[in-house]
Design an enzyme around this catalytic site. Structure first.
Site, mmCIF file in Angstrom:
data_model
loop_
_atom_site.group_PDB
_atom_site.id
_atom_site.type_symbol
_atom_site.label_atom_id
_atom_site.label_comp_id
_atom_site.label_asym_id
_atom_site.label_seq_id
_atom_site.Cartn_x
_atom_site.Cartn_y
_atom_site.Cartn_z
ATOM 1 N N HIS A 101 17.682 -15.550 -45.558
ATOM 2 C CA HIS A 101 18.608 -14.992 -44.872
ATOM 3 C C HIS A 101 19.169 -15.985 -43.735
ATOM 4 C CE1 HIS A 101 20.525 -11.630 -42.286
ATOM 5 N NE2 HIS A 101 20.050 -12.463 -41.364
ATOM 6 N N GLU A 102 18.693 -16.670 -43.103
ATOM 7 C CA GLU A 102 19.048 -17.846 -42.262
ATOM 8 C C GLU A 102 19.989 -18.863 -43.178
ATOM 9 O OE1 GLU A 102 19.074 -17.190 -39.208
ATOM 10 O OE2 GLU A 102 17.563 -15.626 -39.459
ATOM 11 N N HIS A 105 23.424 -17.590 -43.433
ATOM 12 C CA HIS A 105 24.343 -17.799 -42.258
ATOM 13 C C HIS A 105 25.167 -19.047 -42.747
ATOM 14 C CE1 HIS A 105 23.629 -14.167 -40.229
ATOM 15 N NE2 HIS A 105 22.379 -14.328 -40.194
#
Length: 230
Positions: A101-102, A105
């Site tokens: 998920h990071e 970004h």
């Protein structure tokens, strides 16, 4: 009529006030569940993040361990992903999901994702608004100066806007994470169901925050409207 609006507001407010608590409990239980499920590929959170970054030719992004649980984040200024103790060195479905998920970004930034760019632009305005909005509302209330109250409400509206702009950013990062976990072979199709649960639970906390901020803004508008009529 004003009394009816107030009653309806408080019914909605009490209902929505439960949502952040429920979202937090849901996240904790889901994360705890999948933290105990080892991913078949054996990748740790750090290894999963690094693999996805390399696949997308983003090896310049740093990854470092940080203290805490679920304190994971991406720092665009330092070009660095911070992975918490419950993510960095663990090879669970929860760990690789959060790490991916990071990285999501990072992928948004590399592709100039519109909502992420908007969110970055709103950060300084939102920080300024956060520091002054409620003090201005308080001053306006005790001095009966509706102008100050209105300025406070306008400032608070930026924090609400920020919370809603954050939603597509987080949802999109999770979508990218699931695609990356599948395409990279880090998680099997069966394991992706668990990853979806983890990321959906995390997304609920942002939805709860946005809903709570909106209800607070509506309450301030009701106060201002009441004072204005008086």
């Amino acid at each position: 009529m004003h009394g009816t609006s107030n009653s309806l507001y408080w019914i909605l407010f009490l209902g929505i006030s439960i949502v952040p608590l429920w979202a937090s409990m849901k996240l904790q239980s889901t994360f705890s569940k999948y933290s105990r499920v080892r991913c078949l590929s054996g990748y740790t959170g750090e290894e999963a993040a690094r693999r996805i970054l390399m696949i997308h030719h983003l090896g310049n992004i740093g990854i470092r361990p940080i203290r805490g649980s679920m304190t994971d984040h991406y720092n665009p200024m330092k070009k660095e992903i911070g992975l918490s103790e419950t993510t960095y060195s663990l090879n669970s479905i929860a760990a690789v999901s959060v790490a991916a998920h990071e990285v999501g970004h990072v992928l948004q930034e590399s592709e100039q994702y519109g909502f992420l760019n908007l969110r970055h632009k709103l950060i300084p305005v939102t920080n300024f608004a956060n520091s002054l909005s409620l003090p201005m509302v308080f001053l306006g209330a005790i001095t009966s100066l509706n102008g100050l109250l209105w300025i406070g409400i306008i400032l608070f509206s930026f924090t609400t806007l920020f919370s809603f702009v954050t939603l597509p950013v987080e949802f999109n990062a999770s979508k990218r994470a699931l695609v990356a976990l599948s395409n990279s072979g880090i998680l099997s199709d069966e394991e992706l169901d668990g990853a979806k649960e983890v990321l959906q639970a995390a997304a609920l906390t942002y939805v709860a925050g946005a809903a709570t901020s909106l209800m607070m803004l509506l309450r301030l508008l009701l106060i201002y409207g009441g004072n204005d009529r008086d």
